[in-house]
Design a protein around this motif. Structure first.
Motif, PDB file in Angstrom:
ATOM      1  N   GLY A 124      -6.947 -13.112   7.455  1.00 19.41           N
ATOM      2  CA  GLY A 124      -5.527 -13.215   6.429  1.00 19.41           C
ATOM      3  C   GLY A 124      -6.250 -11.389   5.424  1.00 19.41           C
ATOM      4  O   GLY A 124      -4.876 -12.367   4.251  1.00 19.41           O
ATOM      5  N   SER A 125      -7.086 -11.503   4.882  1.00 25.46           N
ATOM      6  CA  SER A 125      -7.223 -10.024   4.515  1.00 25.46           C
ATOM      7  C   SER A 125      -5.977  -9.482   4.336  1.00 25.46           C
ATOM      8  O   SER A 125      -5.815  -8.893   5.995  1.00 25.46           O
ATOM      9  N   ILE A 126      -5.620  -8.783   3.335  1.00 19.61           N
ATOM     10  CA  ILE A 126      -4.412  -7.459   3.782  1.00 19.61           C
ATOM     11  C   ILE A 126      -4.726  -6.023   3.623  1.00 19.61           C
ATOM     12  O   ILE A 126      -6.029  -5.895   2.392  1.00 19.61           O
ATOM     13  N   ALA A 127      -4.828  -5.743   4.177  1.00 21.20           N
ATOM     14  CA  ALA A 127      -4.692  -4.134   4.385  1.00 21.20           C
ATOM     15  C   ALA A 127      -3.785  -3.250   3.219  1.00 21.20           C
ATOM     16  O   ALA A 127      -2.482  -3.532   3.173  1.00 21.20           O
ATOM     17  N   TRP A 128      -4.314  -3.136   2.384  1.00 22.18           N
ATOM     18  CA  TRP A 128      -3.065  -1.953   1.422  1.00 22.18           C
ATOM     19  C   TRP A 128      -4.010  -0.989   0.579  1.00 22.18           C
ATOM     20  O   TRP A 128      -5.145  -0.233   0.486  1.00 22.18           O
ATOM     21  N   PHE A 129      -2.804   0.090  -0.106  1.00 19.44           N
ATOM     22  CA  PHE A 129      -3.251   0.585  -0.553  1.00 19.44           C
ATOM     23  C   PHE A 129      -3.375   0.819  -1.962  1.00 19.44           C
ATOM     24  O   PHE A 129      -2.497  -0.028  -2.562  1.00 19.44           O
ATOM     25  N   ASP A 130      -3.963   1.109  -2.039  1.00 23.90           N
ATOM     26  CA  ASP A 130      -4.502   1.098  -4.331  1.00 23.90           C
ATOM     27  C   ASP A 130      -3.794   2.168  -4.468  1.00 23.90           C
ATOM     28  O   ASP A 130      -2.950   3.000  -3.883  1.00 23.90           O
TER      29      ASP A 130
END
Length: 699
Positions: A341-347
């Motif tokens: 469930g780890s989310i892929a995201w841009f900071d």
């Protein structure tokens, strides 16, 4: 897989492990076993009881037939991490009110001016609830100032008026003489019977007042929460017709009774991950592979532990949970925020991250269709064709492939103009690369940086997501062997069935080794062992199944941290024998020892074990090497990397239909109810007699 009859089992037993995403269950009978998963709920007793009832219905077992329920729980851990629990007070020796605030001169980040010190920012006990009491004991346990009982009662009265529900009693030298703490507890229970009371000499009877005070305060804060949860769980199971013995997994890898855990919940802070270590050790030993690296990757996090022929306990200097020191015995486990469930995201700087943010159980990954629109590692695996959307969890949960692809396109591809995010497949591979690298780095910290060569180890990968990532992480570590247990998604629940009842007792001695008299040591060990015998008797475990292990903690005089060695008795020249064992371990740990320096015997420890282990794995029917007859289909799967994806047509197999001796040549996919095994190009997967799959990388 086709299974043969189990050799012998004493009773019907159930293992239940509550994770952040799913609650995993296994039921074993004399000749079969059944597995089940159900989404975890905010109140873990809901998913636990629901799952147990559904599993019994699946197995055709009446609730009254279940004799034992073994439970790995996150109740104490979550309460600590989320700063919940009872309003807690503390009674301490006059002048030592701020010990748990000051801590030690050595801070978590020695040279940072902006660090957050957890025990100061979020104190377990507020300063106004820390009360001083007149009393003083000094080494070796002599009473210098008698306990002022009026001080005790006045302080507790103030705490109760201020809404305190639980009290930690932490006197300075109570590890040498617990009489003052014991009397304080009697007074509180006599005048305020509704208060929970935790005394430091009962929770952890050893020196280092900061860690002892903090550990006791954590225990006091969590005791009402755990007691309420266990009572509710026991009541609800009773209402469903269960009259089974309920045992709880502790951080030390041993089970404990409900009463013991209700009184000392601090012993369960790594309950679930500890069961995973036992599962890894059990699987490795069963196939003759004692040196292991455990990778337990679930929906929210990944747990990592090294087993160099034996289960390791965490060093006391590193025994922290949520930033709080907790020096009760616990297995050596590292946890990072990497799961399905780890989310892929841009900071904000457009740096690409995977985790530690998680979609959790509800809503879960985008493909679950429960409202989340942020892509996860599970969505990436589905986009790459590695997960079969029609067979996930036995077909009970339909996965939305289109939604997963759309989320990756909109949330990742459309946000940057980079080749590795040019298509959903590129972006999905980039997601897995970052997730795998996070786990690779965590494993290196636990192995290479501590003197263990991962190339000499076998990775045991489980959890719902572990078998999908294992081969790729092993390649980065230059490992050639991976072991996937049967039903890897419930491996921690199975690990509960392999454990024994286990209690730890300790006493600080702090004397030079050569001056300690044999009679003193023998008497001290006998007292600790008597405590263990009393606990095993309360648990109604037959004496024929008792075992007691004696160890001592030693260090060089002036050294800050100790090493534990087995104690072999006081026969002959035992002083020289113990020094030699200590020096051998010191050299193994640090690369040297000091031949002329005095050695101090610091702590005595006794571990009381009650043998309840009766689990044996089911064998699978044998077949030839060629599994072509049980191939279910061919499918398009992406391998390679985000710079150059490789679209391959690969065979898929149903793990239930594979036979012992079958060899699957990668690239291939093996589907099963609770996980998916990805066999990378250049790897083979061999089905072992117990149903485990051994992945081997071709040289």
């Amino acid at each position: 897989m086709s299974r043969s009859t189990r050799s012998s089992l004493a009773s019907v037993r159930i293992g239940v492990d509550v994770g952040g995403t799913n609650t995993d269950l296994i039921l074993v009978t004399e000749d079969d076993e059944f597995i089940h998963k159900t989404p975890s709920t905010p109140d873990p007793s809901d998913s636990t009881v629901t799952g147990i009832v559904e599993l019994c219905e699946l197995a055709g077992v009446a609730p009254s037939s279940v004799e034992q329920i073994l439970h790995g729980t996150t109740v104490a851990t979550n309460a600590l991490l989320e700063h919940e629990g009872a309003e807690t007070g503390m009674l301490t020796t006059r002048g030592f009110r701020d010990v748990i605030h000051i801590g030690r001169h050595r801070k978590p980040h020695s040279f940072s001016l902006q660090q957050t010190i957890q025990w100061q920012e979020q104190p377990i006990v507020k300063r106004r609830h820390r009360k001083e009491v007149t009393e003083r004991i000094q080494p070796p346990g002599d009473v210098v100032t008698p306990l002022d009982e009026d001080d005790v009662l006045n302080a507790v009265e103030e705490l109760v008026e201020d809404g305190v529900e639980s009290v930690a009693v932490c006197y300075l030298h109570s590890y040498l003489n617990g009489d003052h703490e014991a009397r304080t507890k009697e007074l509180i229970e006599e005048h305020y019977p509704d208060l929970f009371v935790s005394t430091s000499h009962e929770v952890i009877s050893q020196f280092r007042e900061f860690e002892r005070f903090t550990t006791t305060a954590i225990n006091a804060r969590l005791a009402p929460v755990m007691s309420t949860y266990l009572s509710r769980l026991e009541r609800r199971l009773g209402e469903e017709g269960f009259d089974a013995e309920i045992l709880i997994m502790q951080s030390n890898g041993g089970m404990a009774s409900l009463q013991n855990v209700a009184e000392q919940p601090v012993t369960t802070l790594v309950s679930g991950p500890a069961a995973g270590v036992l599962s890894a050790e059990f699987e490795g030993k069963h196939v003759g592979k004692p040196n292991l690296i455990m990778l337990d990757m679930g929906g929210t996090s990944a747990d990592i532990s090294v087993v160099p022929g034996r289960v390791l306990e965490r060093d006391p200097r590193d025994s922290k949970v949520g930033g709080y020191p907790a020096i009760v015995p616990m297995l050596d486990i590292a946890t990072i925020g990497a799961g399905g469930g780890s989310i892929a995201w841009f900071d904000g700087a457009m740096g690409f991250n995977v985790g530690p943010k998680s979609a959790g159980a509800n809503p879960g990954p985008v493909c679950y269709g429960r409202g989340n629109d942020q892509p996860t590692t599970t969505d990436a695996q589905l986009t790459l064709g590695r997960i079969d959307p029609n067979s996930f969890l036995g077909g009970t949960l339909d996965l939305d492939h289109k939604a997963a692809v759309t989320a990756i396109q909109t949330q990742l591809c459309d946000r940057v103009d980079q080749e590795r995010f040019s298509t959903p497949e590129h972006a999905a591979l980039a997601t897995l690369e970052v997730a795998n690298t996070n786990m690779y780095r965590a494993i290196r910290e636990q192995t290479v940086q501590r003197g263990y060569d991962p190339r000499e180890y076998t990775m045991v990968a489980f959890g719902g997501a572990g078998p999908m990532h294992a081969a790729s992480i092993a390649e980065q570590l230059e490992m050639s062997n991976v072991l996937i247990p049967p039903s890897p998604g419930i491996a921690s629940a199975r690990g509960l069935l392999t454990g024994n009842v286990k209690y730890d007792f300790q006493q600080t001695v702090s004397q030079r080794l050569e001056t300690v008299e044999a009679d003193y040591i023998d008497e001290a060990f006998d007292r600790l062992e008597t405590n263990g015998r009393d606990q095993l008797l309360r648990d109604e475990i037959d004496e024929s199944r008792w075992e007691f292990r004696r160890t001592i903690d030693c260090l060089y005089e002036g050294q800050g941290y100790e090493l534990s060695i087995d104690f072999e008795g006081t026969d002959g020249d035992w002083h020289a024998r113990m020094r030699e064992k200590f020096e051998q371990k010191h050299e193994a740990e640090y690369g040297h020892y000091f031949e002329a320096d005095p050695v101090v015997m610091l702590n005595l420890r006794v571990t009381a074990i009650g043998d309840i282990h009766s689990y044996e794995p089911l064998d699978v029917e044998a077949g030839d090497e060629n599994p072509a007859a049980v191939q279910t289909t061919e499918t398009t799967v992406y391998f390679g990397d985000s710079a150059a994806p490789e679209e391959l047509t690969v065979p898929r197999y149903d793990r239930e239909k594979l036979a012992a001796g079958n060899v699957v040549t990668g690239p291939a996919i093996v589907d099963e109810f609770d996980s998916t095994v990805v066999v990378n190009p250049g790897w083979t997967a061999t089905v072992l007699q117990n149903g485990a799959i051994e992945l081997r990388r071709e040289p």
